[in-house]
Design a protein around this motif. Structure first.
Motif, short mmCIF file in Angstrom:
data_model
loop_
_atom_site.label_atom_id
_atom_site.label_comp_id
_atom_site.label_asym_id
_atom_site.label_seq_id
_atom_site.Cartn_x
_atom_site.Cartn_y
_atom_site.Cartn_z
N LEU A 6 0.86 -1.19 0.00
CA LEU A 6 0.00 0.00 0.00
C LEU A 6 0.90 1.24 0.00
CD1 LEU A 6 -3.00 0.62 0.04
CD2 LEU A 6 -2.93 0.59 2.54
N LEU A 7 0.79 2.00 -1.09
CA LEU A 7 1.58 3.24 -1.22
C LEU A 7 0.68 4.44 -1.03
CD1 LEU A 7 3.50 2.54 -4.57
CD2 LEU A 7 4.47 2.43 -2.27
N GLY A 8 1.29 5.57 -0.73
CA GLY A 8 0.50 6.79 -0.65
C GLY A 8 1.14 7.78 0.29
N PRO A 9 0.77 9.05 0.16
CA PRO A 9 1.39 10.09 0.98
C PRO A 9 1.09 9.88 2.47
CG PRO A 9 -0.50 10.97 -0.21
CD PRO A 9 -0.26 9.59 -0.75
N PRO A 10 1.92 10.49 3.33
CA PRO A 10 1.62 10.44 4.76
C PRO A 10 0.23 11.03 4.99
CG PRO A 10 3.24 12.16 4.28
CD PRO A 10 3.08 11.34 3.02
N GLY A 11 -0.51 10.43 5.89
CA GLY A 11 -1.82 10.97 6.21
C GLY A 11 -2.92 10.59 5.23
N ALA A 12 -2.62 9.69 4.29
CA ALA A 12 -3.63 9.30 3.30
C ALA A 12 -4.66 8.34 3.89
CB ALA A 12 -2.97 8.66 2.08
N GLY A 13 -4.34 7.77 5.05
CA GLY A 13 -5.24 6.80 5.66
C GLY A 13 -4.79 5.37 5.43
N LYS A 14 -3.51 5.21 5.07
CA LYS A 14 -3.00 3.87 4.79
C LYS A 14 -3.11 2.95 6.01
CE LYS A 14 1.23 5.01 3.69
NZ LYS A 14 1.19 6.47 3.86
N GLY A 15 -2.77 3.48 7.17
CA GLY A 15 -2.76 2.66 8.38
C GLY A 15 -4.14 2.10 8.70
N THR A 16 -5.15 2.99 8.67
CA THR A 16 -6.53 2.59 8.97
C THR A 16 -7.02 1.56 7.95
OG1 THR A 16 -6.86 4.88 9.63
CG2 THR A 16 -8.84 3.53 9.38
N GLN A 17 -6.80 1.85 6.68
CA GLN A 17 -7.30 0.96 5.63
C GLN A 17 -6.54 -0.36 5.64
OE1 GLN A 17 -9.95 1.39 3.80
NE2 GLN A 17 -10.42 3.50 4.35
N ALA A 18 -5.23 -0.30 5.89
CA ALA A 18 -4.44 -1.53 5.93
C ALA A 18 -4.92 -2.44 7.05
CB ALA A 18 -2.95 -1.21 6.10
N ALA A 19 -5.28 -1.85 8.18
CA ALA A 19 -5.77 -2.65 9.31
C ALA A 19 -7.07 -3.36 8.92
CB ALA A 19 -5.98 -1.76 10.54
N GLN A 20 -7.95 -2.64 8.22
CA GLN A 20 -9.22 -3.25 7.81
C GLN A 20 -9.03 -4.34 6.77
OE1 GLN A 20 -11.63 0.70 7.58
NE2 GLN A 20 -13.05 -0.99 7.25
N LEU A 21 -8.12 -4.08 5.83
CA LEU A 21 -7.84 -5.10 4.81
C LEU A 21 -7.23 -6.34 5.45
CD1 LEU A 21 -6.35 -2.84 1.98
CD2 LEU A 21 -8.50 -4.12 1.85
N ALA A 22 -6.33 -6.11 6.40
CA ALA A 22 -5.68 -7.23 7.09
C ALA A 22 -6.73 -8.10 7.77
CB ALA A 22 -4.67 -6.71 8.10
N GLU A 23 -7.70 -7.45 8.39
CA GLU A 23 -8.74 -8.20 9.08
C GLU A 23 -9.61 -8.95 8.06
OE1 GLU A 23 -10.94 -5.88 11.97
OE2 GLU A 23 -12.38 -7.55 12.12
N ALA A 24 -9.98 -8.25 7.00
CA ALA A 24 -10.87 -8.86 5.99
C ALA A 24 -10.23 -10.10 5.35
CB ALA A 24 -11.23 -7.83 4.93
N TYR A 25 -8.93 -10.06 5.11
CA TYR A 25 -8.28 -11.17 4.42
C TYR A 25 -7.58 -12.13 5.38
CZ TYR A 25 -9.17 -8.60 0.11
OH TYR A 25 -9.78 -7.96 -0.93
N GLY A 26 -7.58 -11.80 6.68
CA GLY A 26 -6.90 -12.67 7.64
C GLY A 26 -5.40 -12.74 7.42
N ILE A 27 -4.81 -11.58 7.12
CA ILE A 27 -3.36 -11.53 6.90
C ILE A 27 -2.78 -10.45 7.81
CG2 ILE A 27 -3.34 -12.35 4.50
CD1 ILE A 27 -3.45 -9.43 3.58
N PRO A 28 -1.48 -10.55 8.14
CA PRO A 28 -0.90 -9.51 8.98
C PRO A 28 -0.68 -8.20 8.22
CG PRO A 28 0.76 -11.15 8.45
CD PRO A 28 -0.53 -11.65 7.85
N LYS A 29 -0.89 -7.10 8.95
CA LYS A 29 -0.53 -5.78 8.45
C LYS A 29 0.86 -5.49 8.98
CE LYS A 29 -1.12 -1.27 10.29
NZ LYS A 29 -1.83 -0.19 10.92
#
Ligand code: ADP
Length: 183
Positions: A6-29
């Motif tokens: 997941l690429l993107g500028p600081p503050g783009a919301g990568k952390g929040t979205q990565a956490a949700q994707l990790a949960e949805a797919y059952g993979i570590p963030k």
């Protein structure tokens, strides 16, 4: 299970979205920012080294973050899928990642750019109020992003394939679009 950068500028919301994707797919963030903040908090030698760079909004030396990533990717939890948040952040880190993945007999399925305009980024980070979210530090992180991280857009467009998602929408819409970008 997917392997995603997941690429993107600081503050783009990568952390929040990565956490949700990790949960949805059952993979570590795997977030280098989180790992570094934990090391700073625990006052480990690595954390003490990293802190001054983070306080200025500069990149922590490559060897430090590559070591962290190597440890995480070698763990069992990451054997069949992962999402990288905040790594790689420059071309040398991306090249190191590619070598590491070859060694692990893995490959990245997709790089996704979460894109947000500069004005919106500064507003969001000022509201977030993390220790490194002072306006001068935020501006420096944006400069560092443009100079060092943005070249990865071309790098991954030519190698792995890159999709772009507009991060300037409601979190639910962003999440839905990220999922379709993964699939
Ligand atoms: P943000 O994306 O909002 O800037 P991060 O948590 O990703 O937040 O990063 C915070 C800080 O941690 C960065 O400004 C940098 O100093 C350091 N950092 C995180 N990831 C890396 C990396 N891959 N390489 C070098 N420094 C990093």
């Amino acid at each position: 299970m997917p392997r995603i950068i997941l690429l993107g500028p600081p503050g783009a919301g990568k952390g929040t979205q990565a956490a949700q994707l990790a949960e949805a797919y059952g993979i570590p963030k795997i977030s280098t920012g989180d790992l570094l903040r934990a090391a700073v908090q625990a006052q480990t030698p690595l954390g003490l080294e990293a802190k001054s760079y983070m306080d200025r909004g500069d990149l922590v030396p490559d060897a430090v973050v590559i070591g962290l990533i190597e440890e995480q990717l070698q763990s069992n939890a990451a054997s069949s899928g992962w999402i990288l948040d905040g790594f790689p952040r420059n071309v040398p880190q991306a090249e190191n990642l590619s070598v590491l993945l070859d060694k692990l007999d893995q490959s990245c399925d997709r790089a996704i750019l979460l894109d947000v305009p500069d004005d919106e980024i500064v507003q969001r980070m000022l509201l977030r109020g993390r220790a490194d979210d002072r306006e001068d530090v935020i501006r420096n992180r944006l400069v560092v992003y443009r100079q060092q991280t943005e070249p990865l857009i071309a790098y991954y467009s030519e190698s792995t394939g890159l999709k772009t998602v507009n991060g300037n929408q409601t979190p639910d819409t962003v999440f839905a679009e990220l999922k379709s970008a993964v699939e």
